[in-house]
Design a protein around this motif. Sequence first.
Motif, PDB file in Angstrom:
ATOM      1  N   MET A 256       6.574  -0.464 -10.857  1.00  0.00           N
ATOM      2  CA  MET A 256       5.963   0.711 -10.250  1.00  0.00           C
ATOM      3  C   MET A 256       5.227   1.547 -11.303  1.00  0.00           C
ATOM      4  N   LEU A 257       5.838   1.741 -12.468  1.00  0.00           N
ATOM      5  CA  LEU A 257       5.196   2.504 -13.525  1.00  0.00           C
ATOM      6  C   LEU A 257       3.918   1.817 -14.015  1.00  0.00           C
ATOM      7  N   ASP A 258       3.971   0.490 -14.150  1.00  0.00           N
ATOM      8  CA  ASP A 258       2.767  -0.241 -14.531  1.00  0.00           C
ATOM      9  C   ASP A 258       1.661  -0.060 -13.494  1.00  0.00           C
ATOM     10  N   HIS A 259       2.042  -0.124 -12.231  1.00  0.00           N
ATOM     11  CA  HIS A 259       1.065   0.014 -11.149  1.00  0.00           C
ATOM     12  C   HIS A 259       0.437   1.407 -11.181  1.00  0.00           C
ATOM     13  N   HIS A 260       1.263   2.438 -11.350  1.00  0.00           N
ATOM     14  CA  HIS A 260       0.727   3.794 -11.438  1.00  0.00           C
ATOM     15  C   HIS A 260      -0.192   3.938 -12.648  1.00  0.00           C
ATOM     16  N   ALA A 261       0.178   3.321 -13.766  1.00  0.00           N
ATOM     17  CA  ALA A 261      -0.649   3.420 -14.965  1.00  0.00           C
ATOM     18  C   ALA A 261      -2.017   2.794 -14.746  1.00  0.00           C
ATOM     19  N   VAL A 262      -2.056   1.681 -14.018  1.00  0.00           N
ATOM     20  CA  VAL A 262      -3.331   1.030 -13.731  1.00  0.00           C
ATOM     21  C   VAL A 262      -4.208   1.928 -12.875  1.00  0.00           C
ATOM     22  N   VAL A 263      -3.640   2.468 -11.796  1.00  0.00           N
ATOM     23  CA  VAL A 263      -4.415   3.344 -10.919  1.00  0.00           C
ATOM     24  C   VAL A 263      -4.900   4.575 -11.673  1.00  0.00           C
ATOM     25  N   PHE A 264      -4.038   5.143 -12.508  1.00  0.00           N
ATOM     26  CA  PHE A 264      -4.390   6.358 -13.236  1.00  0.00           C
ATOM     27  C   PHE A 264      -5.485   6.096 -14.282  1.00  0.00           C
ATOM     28  N   SER A 265      -5.430   4.962 -14.950  1.00  0.00           N
ATOM     29  CA  SER A 265      -6.327   4.716 -16.079  1.00  0.00           C
ATOM     30  C   SER A 265      -7.665   4.130 -15.676  1.00  0.00           C
ATOM     31  N   ARG A 266      -7.770   3.517 -14.495  1.00  0.00           N
ATOM     32  CA  ARG A 266      -9.047   2.936 -14.089  1.00  0.00           C
ATOM     33  C   ARG A 266     -10.044   4.046 -13.738  1.00  0.00           C
ATOM     34  N   PRO A 267     -11.236   4.005 -14.264  1.00  0.00           N
ATOM     35  CA  PRO A 267     -12.195   5.083 -14.001  1.00  0.00           C
ATOM     36  C   PRO A 267     -12.732   5.100 -12.574  1.00  0.00           C
ATOM     37  N   ASP A 268     -12.545   3.999 -11.822  1.00  0.00           N
ATOM     38  CA  ASP A 268     -13.114   3.925 -10.477  1.00  0.00           C
ATOM     39  C   ASP A 268     -12.093   4.164  -9.380  1.00  0.00           C
ATOM     40  N   ARG A 269     -10.932   4.701  -9.711  1.00  0.00           N
ATOM     41  CA  ARG A 269      -9.880   4.858  -8.707  1.00  0.00           C
ATOM     42  C   ARG A 269      -9.729   6.314  -8.233  1.00  0.00           C
ATOM     43  N   LEU A 270      -9.264   7.216  -9.099  1.00  0.00           N
ATOM     44  CA  LEU A 270      -8.915   8.575  -8.673  1.00  0.00           C
ATOM     45  C   LEU A 270     -10.112   9.503  -8.760  1.00  0.00           C
ATOM     46  N   PRO A 271     -10.275  10.381  -7.766  1.00  0.00           N
ATOM     47  CA  PRO A 271     -11.381  11.347  -7.812  1.00  0.00           C
ATOM     48  C   PRO A 271     -11.231  12.295  -8.995  1.00  0.00           C
TER      49      PRO A 271
END
Length: 738
Positions: A256-271
């Motif tokens: 889960m932590l790895d998954h959150h890190a991926v979403v957080f670090s990708r520039p095309d994910r979070l507004p």
Amino acid sequence: MPRFSVIVPAYKVQAYLSECLDSVLSQSCPDLELIAVDDCSPDACGAIIDEYAARDARVKPVHLAANQGLGPARNAGMAEAAGDYLVFLDSDDTLTPGALRAVGDRLEETGDPDVLVFDYARTYWDGRTVRNQLAGRLTEQGPAPFRLVDRPELLGVLMVAWNKAYRREFVARHGFRFPPGHYEDTPWTFPVLMTAQSLATLDRVCVHYRQRRRGSILGTTSRKHFDLFEQYDRVFAYVDERPGLARWKPELLRRMLDHHAVVFSRPDRLPRGSHGEYLRRARAQCRRHRVQGVRLKPRQALVRFGLHRTFRALRLAAAVRRRAGRAGAGWVRGLRTAVLRLHYRVQLCLPLRADRAVFTAHEGHGGDPAALEAAFRALAPQVRTAWLVRPGQERAAPPGPRPLTPGTAACWTALARSRYLVSDAGFDARMRKRPGQVFVQTRQGTPLAHTGLDLLERPAAARGTDFAELLRGVDQWDHVLSGNRHTTLTWERTHPGSYTTLEYGLPRNDVLQRATAADVARLRASLGVPEGTVAILYAPAHRAHLRTQRPLPDLERVLRRLGPRFVVLARTHLPVRGSGIIDVSGHPDPAGLCLASDALLTDHAPVMFDYANLDRPIVVQTPDREVYEAVHGTYLDLRAFPPGPVVRSDDELIDVFATGLWRDARSAGLRAAFRERFCPWDDGRAAERVVRRVVLGETDLPPVVPPGERTAVPAAGAPVPPVTAPQPSRPLPVTESH
């Protein structure tokens, strides 16, 4: 009841849907139903599904009254499923040819486990195909089936629904369903793997996972990525309700932590502006599902404690280090290139070495260059030979010559100062051929498909060929080898230059004339060909217009009809599996495969010209002749001048072998005429003639033995009476009709 229920939900994918559905319906395993779910798509998806349903009874259309999302659409498909196993496929992805057959074979082999995990490859819009980097975790070595506790590393494989086959009874018994949301695969895959009592793996790419340039849901910047929190809450709730699964909490937390890190670090994910909120929610979620004593990696710890600014600062520092490292590496590479270039210029000023020769081959081994290198050592032992060995091809290099690594100082020295240069393709484009150097270009056999300048009108086959560079290479050639007059005329027209054509035969075919029965027996034993069987070498041509190369005949069906006296040596561009099929795709010695076989099955591959030297049966199957000729172009109409029977369908192919037409008198007559035309000088002494002429300067060369006076080593397979399969129910064309 079908073996497989393939469930394909569709929403706004009209451009890709037909390719997806075709990849399922064209599988060599027909025991399937295809449940296509129209998730109230506003485009033509529903109409496309209905068209397929009208044409093929295996297609079950399901139309939803309102758009529900990927998870509920899959649930709607499951409700209609009747197969033994469920297979999910996203509507912009495709099954690879033979995937369901391979899955079915592995399921039977492992006793029908609850879940079978198979591999995938990412396919990019620019044509690249990249296999899953974690493919090693899907090894089939070891006991099977097994439980997750025996191989927990499977939790690290991509957590999606479409890289597995699920026993439908297992899914129904445990009530597994997909939740709504954009990360619906997460609360499905983890519980399924943890609950399964029997698992198995298949080390084969069964799905091509399309990577779109734009339009991917998970690659879109949106607050929809916050859905990941709810989905992991579902996973932990499932575990909390089942104490027996508590052992998996530490690994789930890390995943889960790895998954959150991926979403957080990708520039095309979070507004923009939502990153702080995302990490605060991640920290709160970790507190809710706290597991004592879990060792975390630094990146996982940063997410665990919600250190937003620290995380971003470390990412920035890592990026700076990477850029500095690339800049430094680039400077070092530039300096090394400059030094090597200067070294090469110096070597060009030094005298040539008349006792040096450099060899290389397109595939790194064998072929005409290797045969010539052996002849150099036998007939001109005063010439020291070297072989360019590219990284990864060390084992494929011939054992005699000194190995050289391209791009090294030793390699540039050899290219600058060796008198003889021998290749079937070319050397480094930066190489300058000196006066006094002798370049022998062997090419790669007799041309059947268009080549050289003829490819100007075949862009799909040319694949970005630099024709100016091609002609610069031709200007370096001194001698070009030819095996027949057709080759001579073709090369001189498509590769115009001032070189001399040596019509001495092809050195790579010398071994076919010199081999003994003991050599044949040794080769068959090394390949695992059972005694008393007829070995058919299947060697198709490469098709530049196809992203995935696949066998055109259904080899397993053909072998089932012919019986156990036949086996197939499959030398294809993609591994082939099945009963009676021996995969020799990676075998380094094509001539050895020819000798070990009793007959050749091919389509447009030039191997037929080499194989004719053995005077063994050749069968040509060309089911896609019109397409191949349109893309590649051909110099020879095999229907007008065939080496043996020419067929199109699998049924005709089976009839040819079942009735004995593959080895009857008419087939032998066709083969003799073909051999007379295309093998006039291949008498086993071609390499000797080249060395005597080019190196020793002799003009009185050994005379050529005519084809009719040669005696090739006989095939080792036992005679097969024409009763291994039913007689044909219709007249059989020996050559394809116009």
